[in-house]
Design a protein around this motif. Structure first.
Motif, short mmCIF file in Angstrom:
data_model
loop_
_atom_site.label_atom_id
_atom_site.label_comp_id
_atom_site.label_asym_id
_atom_site.label_seq_id
_atom_site.Cartn_x
_atom_site.Cartn_y
_atom_site.Cartn_z
N PRO A 54 -38.85 -12.45 -21.73
CA PRO A 54 -37.66 -13.07 -21.15
C PRO A 54 -36.36 -12.57 -21.76
N LEU A 55 -36.41 -12.13 -23.00
CA LEU A 55 -35.22 -11.67 -23.70
C LEU A 55 -34.88 -10.22 -23.40
N THR A 56 -35.89 -9.40 -23.15
CA THR A 56 -35.69 -7.95 -23.09
C THR A 56 -35.89 -7.33 -21.72
N LEU A 57 -36.44 -8.07 -20.77
CA LEU A 57 -36.71 -7.53 -19.44
C LEU A 57 -35.90 -8.27 -18.39
N ASP A 58 -35.36 -7.52 -17.45
CA ASP A 58 -34.56 -8.08 -16.36
C ASP A 58 -35.40 -8.21 -15.10
N HIS A 59 -35.10 -9.24 -14.33
CA HIS A 59 -35.67 -9.34 -12.98
C HIS A 59 -35.04 -8.24 -12.13
#
Length: 275
Positions: free
Chosen positions: A208-213
């Motif tokens: 959740p901190l390092t990957l974007d939707h």
């Protein structure tokens, strides 16, 4: 080569009085670096020990016989595949030794008590080789010419590429190094990239901190998760500027925004230190 890493206890683990079950380790070689991160299974009593055994085993095996930078794809892919199988074999042997040395009272304890996932990488530019069992993930950084019209001072731009993605939602249960047939479900591959500038490994709690939707970049959901340039490229710039001091990384993983994951968070990276 700049190498830095940090592991932070997840908020859910802290609330339950449970220690951090992640582990990481790095080994520097002549012109190369070996990285490994592991995530112990949350519900297993000795998984933190299993995670430490996993990274120790991976770094020891992968530090042996690393191919040369000038070797070709057959050499690199063959080497990482064979090394991956050996990592699983040696991990199971080490776990078996731990259980035999300290048998539990009552019913026998199997290797699943030390269940852990693993992601490891060997960086020797222009090559980087990966192996993975489970849901940790890996990102590659490259440095190349910035797009035309990018403005002054931007002649070289760093980019991030999610080359070892986490499993997609709805995927089968997580595979651990102790799972039956783990060696057959291990992922291994090698990449040749002339603009290679670094590699970052992370445990699944960091997603959740390092990957974007994909919607962040106006892409359809089927494009899958995308690495956050703000996180990865910003981290690389910070570490190069401070000579590899991991404190900013630790602070980033400890920030208020990480509470939404609840899980332990571990990030480990190796960067070329050229400008």
């Amino acid at each position: 080569m700049i190498v830095a890493g940090a592991a932070v206890q997840g908020s859910a683990h802290l609330a339950r009085g449970q220690g951090c079950q992640d582990a990481f380790k790095a080994v520097g070689l002549d012109g190369a670096a070996v990285l490994a991160v592991a995530d112990g299974a949350g519900g297993r009593e000795r998984s933190a020990l299993g995670a430490h055994i996993a990274v120790d085993t991976a770094c020891r095996v992968l530090a042996e016989g690393v191919p040369r930078a000038e070797d070709g794809p057959q050499v690199w892919t063959g080497w990482i595949a064979a090394a991956g199988a050996r990592v699983v074999e040696d991990y199971l042997r080490a776990v078996g030794g731990v259980l035999a040395a300290a048998p539990a009272a009552g019913a026998p304890v199997d290797a699943g008590a030390l269940a852990s996932t693993l992601a490891a990488a060997v960086l020797r530019p222009p090559w980087v080789a990966f192996l993975s069992v489970g849901d940790c993930f890996g990102t590659v950084l490259t440095r190349g010419p910035a797009a035309a019209g990018a403005g002054p001072g931007t002649g070289v731009r760093e980019r991030c590429h999610l080359v070892l993605p986490p499993p997609v939602p709805g995927a089968p249960d997580t595979v651990f190094l102790s799972s039956p047939g783990a060696a057959l479900r291990l992922r291994s591959f090698a990449l040749w990239e002339p603009e290679l500038s670094g590699v970052v490994l992370a445990t699944d709690g960091c997603a959740p901190l390092t990957l974007d939707h994909p919607s962040v970049r106006e892409l359809p959901p089927e494009a899958g998760p995308l690495p956050s340039e703000r996180f990865f490229c910003g981290l690389a710039a910070t570490l190069r500027a401070n000579g590899g001091d991991a404190e900013p990384l630790h602070a980033l993983l400890s920030g208020p925004g990480t509470a939404r994951t609840g899980d332990d968070l571990t990030v480990l990276c190796a960067l070329t230190d050229g400008g």
